[in-house]
Design a protein around this motif. Structure first.
Motif, short mmCIF file in Angstrom:
data_model
loop_
_atom_site.label_atom_id
_atom_site.label_comp_id
_atom_site.label_asym_id
_atom_site.label_seq_id
_atom_site.Cartn_x
_atom_site.Cartn_y
_atom_site.Cartn_z
N MET A 120 0.85 -1.21 0.00
CA MET A 120 0.00 0.00 0.00
C MET A 120 0.88 1.25 0.00
SD MET A 120 -2.98 1.35 -0.02
CE MET A 120 -3.78 -0.27 -0.08
N LYS A 121 0.76 2.01 -1.05
CA LYS A 121 1.61 3.19 -1.18
C LYS A 121 0.94 4.38 -0.48
CE LYS A 121 4.28 5.49 -4.85
NZ LYS A 121 4.08 6.82 -4.30
N MET A 122 1.64 4.97 0.45
CA MET A 122 1.11 6.16 1.14
C MET A 122 1.90 7.38 0.66
SD MET A 122 -1.37 4.95 2.83
CE MET A 122 -1.91 6.18 4.03
N PRO A 123 1.33 8.58 0.87
CA PRO A 123 2.05 9.78 0.42
C PRO A 123 3.47 9.80 0.98
CG PRO A 123 -0.16 10.34 1.21
CD PRO A 123 0.06 8.88 1.51
N THR A 124 4.41 10.22 0.15
CA THR A 124 5.82 10.24 0.56
C THR A 124 6.01 11.17 1.76
OG1 THR A 124 6.28 10.09 -1.79
CG2 THR A 124 8.16 10.52 -0.36
N PRO A 125 6.63 10.67 2.84
CA PRO A 125 6.82 11.53 4.01
C PRO A 125 7.65 12.78 3.67
CG PRO A 125 7.25 9.24 4.56
CD PRO A 125 7.08 9.29 3.08
N ASP A 126 7.24 13.88 4.24
CA ASP A 126 7.90 15.16 4.01
C ASP A 126 9.07 15.28 5.00
OD1 ASP A 126 8.66 17.82 3.98
OD2 ASP A 126 6.61 18.55 3.65
N GLN A 127 10.28 15.18 4.45
CA GLN A 127 11.47 15.17 5.32
C GLN A 127 11.64 16.47 6.09
OE1 GLN A 127 13.12 12.47 6.04
NE2 GLN A 127 11.94 11.28 4.56
N THR A 128 11.21 17.57 5.49
CA THR A 128 11.37 18.85 6.21
C THR A 128 10.48 18.89 7.44
OG1 THR A 128 9.69 19.94 4.86
CG2 THR A 128 11.96 20.08 4.07
N VAL A 129 9.29 18.25 7.34
CA VAL A 129 8.41 18.18 8.52
C VAL A 129 9.04 17.26 9.57
CG1 VAL A 129 6.18 17.34 9.34
CG2 VAL A 129 6.28 18.76 7.30
N LEU A 130 9.51 16.10 9.13
CA LEU A 130 10.12 15.15 10.06
C LEU A 130 11.31 15.77 10.79
CD1 LEU A 130 9.87 11.84 8.00
CD2 LEU A 130 8.79 12.31 10.22
N ALA A 131 12.05 16.58 10.08
CA ALA A 131 13.24 17.22 10.68
C ALA A 131 12.84 18.19 11.80
CB ALA A 131 14.04 17.95 9.61
N ARG A 132 11.60 18.65 11.75
CA ARG A 132 11.14 19.64 12.76
C ARG A 132 10.34 18.98 13.88
NH1 ARG A 132 7.44 23.25 9.67
NH2 ARG A 132 7.25 24.30 11.67
N ARG A 133 10.43 17.67 14.00
CA ARG A 133 9.58 16.93 14.92
C ARG A 133 9.60 17.48 16.35
NH1 ARG A 133 10.26 12.21 18.10
NH2 ARG A 133 8.34 10.98 18.24
N GLY A 159 -11.19 3.92 3.10
CA GLY A 159 -9.92 3.98 3.82
C GLY A 159 -8.73 3.79 2.91
N VAL A 160 -7.73 3.05 3.39
CA VAL A 160 -6.62 2.68 2.52
C VAL A 160 -6.93 1.36 1.81
CG1 VAL A 160 -4.80 3.87 3.78
CG2 VAL A 160 -5.39 1.53 4.43
N GLU A 161 -7.78 0.56 2.46
CA GLU A 161 -8.02 -0.80 2.00
C GLU A 161 -8.57 -0.86 0.58
OE1 GLU A 161 -11.40 -2.66 3.56
OE2 GLU A 161 -10.60 -4.68 3.46
N LYS A 162 -9.59 -0.05 0.30
CA LYS A 162 -10.25 -0.14 -1.01
C LYS A 162 -9.91 1.05 -1.91
CE LYS A 162 -13.85 -2.19 1.72
NZ LYS A 162 -13.67 -1.46 2.99
N ARG A 163 -8.99 1.87 -1.41
CA ARG A 163 -8.64 3.09 -2.13
C ARG A 163 -8.32 2.84 -3.59
NH1 ARG A 163 -2.96 5.38 -0.51
NH2 ARG A 163 -2.39 3.81 -2.06
N ASP A 164 -7.46 1.85 -3.83
CA ASP A 164 -6.99 1.63 -5.20
C ASP A 164 -8.01 0.93 -6.08
OD1 ASP A 164 -4.77 2.97 -4.44
OD2 ASP A 164 -3.53 1.19 -4.13
N LEU A 165 -9.15 0.55 -5.47
CA LEU A 165 -10.24 -0.05 -6.26
C LEU A 165 -11.29 0.99 -6.65
CD1 LEU A 165 -10.75 -3.34 -4.23
CD2 LEU A 165 -9.78 -3.15 -6.53
N MET A 166 -11.15 2.22 -6.19
CA MET A 166 -12.18 3.23 -6.45
C MET A 166 -12.43 3.39 -7.95
SD MET A 166 -13.67 4.62 -3.79
CE MET A 166 -14.01 6.40 -3.77
#
Lengths: 402, 495
Positions: free
Chosen positions: B1-14, B430-437
């Motif tokens: 299940m592919k989720m949006p790529t994490p934003d490294q700049t946000v993670l760096a500001r955790r 949700g994420v489960e059926k997302r790609d079947l939409m």
């Protein structure tokens, strides 16, 4: 020059709206025109007549669903359903006579206005029975939402949003609605000569009972005196009415139980079949009780127990349905037509008032739909833009700028 | 299940973000320790796990508003969460997002008996509402099987159903109003104690929006008087066709039962072995039909349903004679999922809806798929409204079985759409059926839904990665490709 476009196929509908979007031409969407006076007055150049998009696509009694073109007359649908002893559970009102015109609106019109009759208290409004649709957005794009089965949570429930949007979001061409079995028998228990508080108490007790009440209305003396049902008209006093529907044995049992519940409140009478049906049709369609053509007509939605108090704020003629939660009110057209008094009374209890019928100047001067708090008004405007960015579909029919 | 790529700049500001959130929600309202975050890494769809960047547990509307406003300003993704019982991954966290847990909103604010409604905070459980009004004989109608744990806020997000929704409706038909906080921190009230919307029915789209449009901070629900009586029947059939026919015949006779459930042979056997409900073991399909309402009506309808069932080939019929027996009839159905859990290391629960008349065909094709995938399947089914819950049995410890189960599940859902049904009847996309939409909706359909999302959350920060297979920027979705004069004046009837 004003032109009427009358598409006969979904493809023609799409073409018409796409043209209007490209040319920035505003359209008034119309079915059979029975509710044209409902909403703010518009000055659109062209009419988009949807009445040719009519006809049943699929009726599956055992699946409890009906799919039909949006311009299909309600009367045609009701006849079809009656053949299988089914009905539209939300009991669609026919407001044609209220506007002094012919009766006979379309399913699309009823859904666009989210109208519901007395059975609302038990089975919900039009929006609760609206399962899916296809149509054309103000961008000129054909799209669909929802489904053709009774239970579905796939994607946003756009049918709910389109119900009650008065044609401002999309030109709908096909709808799927839930249908339900028609009850075998209907009876109504009347309780006479109650003041507002006592009448509301009767309706509350009925709706809070386990007797599955499917109608709960209160007619003050003046309104009751106009009924076509002799028991009601000749009573000379106010009348509270409570309806039960179902199998013969069940209806008889519940009527008896309700009469026991109402013992000592006031004189009681029972209406059977024809009389019962006639009374609830009058309540549903409003016109009989508020016949004065010169008056403005308001529709007030309030917490049920507060309905009469809001109604009394103007001194106008009125009656209420939905256990008090739906008030129909006739006011003098002078000044603001009672807007400030009604909306002032509502502010304290919650709810909204709609100026359903008045001459154009009053509907242009007074907000027809309840004014919204700024954050909500801004959100509504963004929602409109998400469907119809150029505001070509019924522009301003609900709110200026929407 | 592919989720949006994490934003490294946000993670760096955790650390900075955690500190800022603590300013808004002081005390223990912000969780950042790895071992505590793990408690939030999954919801009811346990196949997917992802610890969030942070968890924030506000307790006031002002805090919710301030948190969302801060997150919007700083481009931080937000995943709202109730009790985390979603079966579709609706509350699955994002690596670079916060989980906004609503558990502290757990109070019943008001019960308004005369207006037949209750005003509650979103963290109150579904059953908690019924419990709060039970003393006067009332209840809240939708009853998802997780009702002991799931919250009303989650029910609003998912438009939850249950076994009684054929007669009493889904969440959307039983909610009168919400208070909603938008991503920009604005607080709006939709509906109230009155019975219909003024203006657009935004309440109608917020219910079932899977946490993508706003965060609900208060809910007004309709409460109902409990039926005078309820009786249940067990009806056994030699084939699923005859069972399905019987369901159609009951509805065609004008009877809408309070509940009408169907189980196939594997589900019957698993349930009976687990709870000993007294189910017949020599039938292919078992119906549980519950009639509720006034006593006289229920007795009348029970007799009619039994006659219909006999005429349609029922080989077993039993009616509950007391409340204990009725509860026993239901015990097997209500325990069907854990019962199946006993006969298989893992199971995967599907949720498509079909036109009921297509049931025999769907069951036959599901049996073929079962052979092809080499995985067993047990079926429980909200028969009245055509909502299937096939349970695919698998063993996650066997390499490749989870993937096979998922592929099998996707095939079942495609089949549901193919026969005129939908991907999900009550569990959500949700994420489960997302790609079947895309099997149910075309690009126009999905784009229009996403444009609505843009009206609520233009930056797409609320629960991204759920529901929609492809995320578009709002600016791109809003663009209109029209050329003045290029569209021919429509060739259609004019007057």
């Amino acid at each position: 020059m004003s032109t009427t476009l009358r598409p006969e196929t979904p493809a023609q509908l799409r073409e018409a709206v796409a043209w209007a979007a490209a040319e920035d031409v505003q359209l008034e969407l119309r079915g059979r025109g029975t509710k044209r006076g409902f909403g703010r007055p518009m000055q659109t150049e062209h009419v988009l007549d949807l009445s040719a998009l009519a006809g049943i696509d699929a009726y599956e009694p055992e699946e409890l669903v009906l799919t039909c073109a949006a311009g299909t007359p309600i009367a045609e649908i009701e006849t079809l359903l009656a053949g299988k002893r089914q009905l539209l559970g939300f009991e669609p009102p026919d407001l044609g006579p209220l506007y002094g015109g012919a009766d006979g609106g379309t399913i699309g019109g009823v859904l666009a206005a989210n109208l519901a009759g007395p059975r609302r208290v038990k089975l919900g409004a039009a929006r609760d029975h609206f399962l899916g649709f296809s149509g054309v957005s103000g961008r000129g794009e054909a799209f669909k939402a929802g489904g053709r089965v009774v239970k579905n949570v796939t994607g946003y429930d756009l049918a709910k949003l389109v119900a009650g949007s008065f044609g401002t979001l999309a030109a709908v061409d096909m709808v799927t609605v839930k249908v339900l079995p028609a009850p075998d028998k209907t009876r109504t228990v009347l309780v006479f000569d109650l003041d507002d508080a006592a009448a509301i108490a009767v309706l509350v007790d009925a709706l809070n009972s386990p007797y599955e009440v499917s109608g709960a209305a209160y007619l003050p003396t003046a309104a009751a005196g106009r009924s076509g049902v002799e028991y009601v008209r000749k009573a000379g006093v106010s009348v509270a009415a409570v309806r039960v529907e179902g199998t013969a044995v069940s209806v008889a049992g519940r009527c008896a139980a309700l009469r026991t519940l109402f013992a000592g409140r006031g004189p009681v009478e029972e209406l059977h079949s024809m009389n019962s049906a006639k009374l609830w049709r009058e309540i549903r369609d409003v016109a009989v009780f508020l016949p004065d053509r010169e008056k403005a007509i308001w529709r007030v939605s309030a917490p049920p127990c507060e309905g009469p108090r809001v109604a009394r704020a103007t001194g106008g003629d009125w009656f209420c349905d939905w256990g008090g939660g739906l008030v129909w009110l006739a006011t003098a057209v002078a000044g603001d037509g009672g807007a400030a008094a009604i909306r002032g009374a509502l502010a304290a209890v919650g709810g909204h008032a709609t100026l359903v019928r008045a001459a154009d100047p009053l509907r242009a001067a007074v907000p027809v739909f309840e004014p919204q708090a700024p954050a909500l008004a801004a959100l509504s405007k963004r929602v409109k833009e998400s469907f119809d960015p150029r505001r070509i579909l019924n522009p301003g029919r609900m709110y200026a700028g929407v | 299940m592919k989720m949006p790529t994490p934003d490294q700049t946000v993670l760096a500001r955790r650390a900075e973000i955690a500190a800022a959130l603590r300013e808004i929600v002081p005390g223990e309202g912000v969780i950042d320790a790895a071992e505590e975050l793990r408690a939030y890494e999954s919801d009811g769809l346990t196949a997917y796990r992802q610890p969030p960047m942070l968890v924030c547990l506000p307790s006031t509307v002002a805090q919710v508003s301030a948190v969302l406003k801060y997150c919007r300003k700083n481009g931080i993704k937000v995943v709202p969460r109730g009790a985390g019982t979603s079966l579709s991954g609706g509350a699955l966290p994002l690596a670079d997002g916060i989980v906004l847990g609503m558990a502290k909103f757990n109070k019943v604010i008001e019960i308004d008996w005369a207006n037949r409604c209750a005003v509650v905070q979103p963290g109150v459980t579904n059953l908690g509402i019924s419990d709060a009004v039970a003393a006067r004989g009332f209840y809240y109608a939708p009853d998802p099987s997780s009702q002991i744990a799931c919250t009303i806020g989650g029910n609003v997000a998912e438009n939850s159903g249950g076994v009684h929704c054929l007669k009493y409706g889904l969440t959307t038909n039983n909610v009168l109003g919400v208070e909603l906080v938008l991503m920009d921190g604005e607080i709006v009230r939709l509906g109230g104690k009155h019975m219909d919307a003024g203006g657009y029915d935004l309440l109608g789209v917020v219910v079932g929006s899977e946490g993508l449009l706003g965060v609900v901070t208060e809910v007004t629900v309709r409460i109902l008087k409990s039926p005078e009586t309820a009786r249940a029947m067990l009806l056994g059939f030699p084939t699923s066709e005859t069972g399905g026919d019987c369901v159609g015949a009951i509805i065609a006779a004008g009877i809408i039962p309070g509940g009408m459930e169907m189980m196939d042979r594997p589900a019957i056997h698993a349930a009976e072995a687990f709870v000993h409900a007294g189910y017949p073991l020599d039938v292919e399909a078992l119906l549980i039909v519950e009639l509720d309402g006034p006593q006289a009506e229920v007795d009348d309808l029970i007799a009619r349903v039994e006659a219909i069932a006999r005429a349609r080939g029922a080989i077993y019929a039993r009616t509950s004679t007391n409340e204990d027996e009725r509860q026993t009839f239901w015990a097997g159905r209500k325990a069907a999922f854990p019962a199946v859990g006993r006969i298989s290391p893992d199971y995967y629960c599907m949720d498509g809806t079909i036109p009921r008349k297509r049931l025999p065909e769907v069951l036959a094709r599901m049996a073929e798929m079962s052979k092809r995938y080499g995985l067993r399947v047990a079926n429980v089914f909200h028969a009245g409204d055509g909502n299937l819950h096939p349970l695919i049995l698998y063993d996650a410890n066997q390499p490749g079985e989870l993937e096979r189960a998922e592929a099998f599940g996707a095939d079942i859902l495609r089949l549901c759409v193919e026969v005129g049904g939908v991907l999900t009847g009550e569990h959500g996309v949700g994420v489960e059926k997302r790609d079947l939409m895309g099997t149910m909706f075309n690009e126009n359909d999905l784009n229009q839904q996403q444009r609505l999302k843009c009206a609520f959350d233009p930056e797409g920060l609320l629960n991204p990665g759920k529901v929609f297979p492809v995320l578009h920027r709002c600016a791109e979705l809003g663009r209109m490709h029209v050329h003045r004069g290029a569209v021919r004046f429509p060739d259609l009837p004019r007057f």
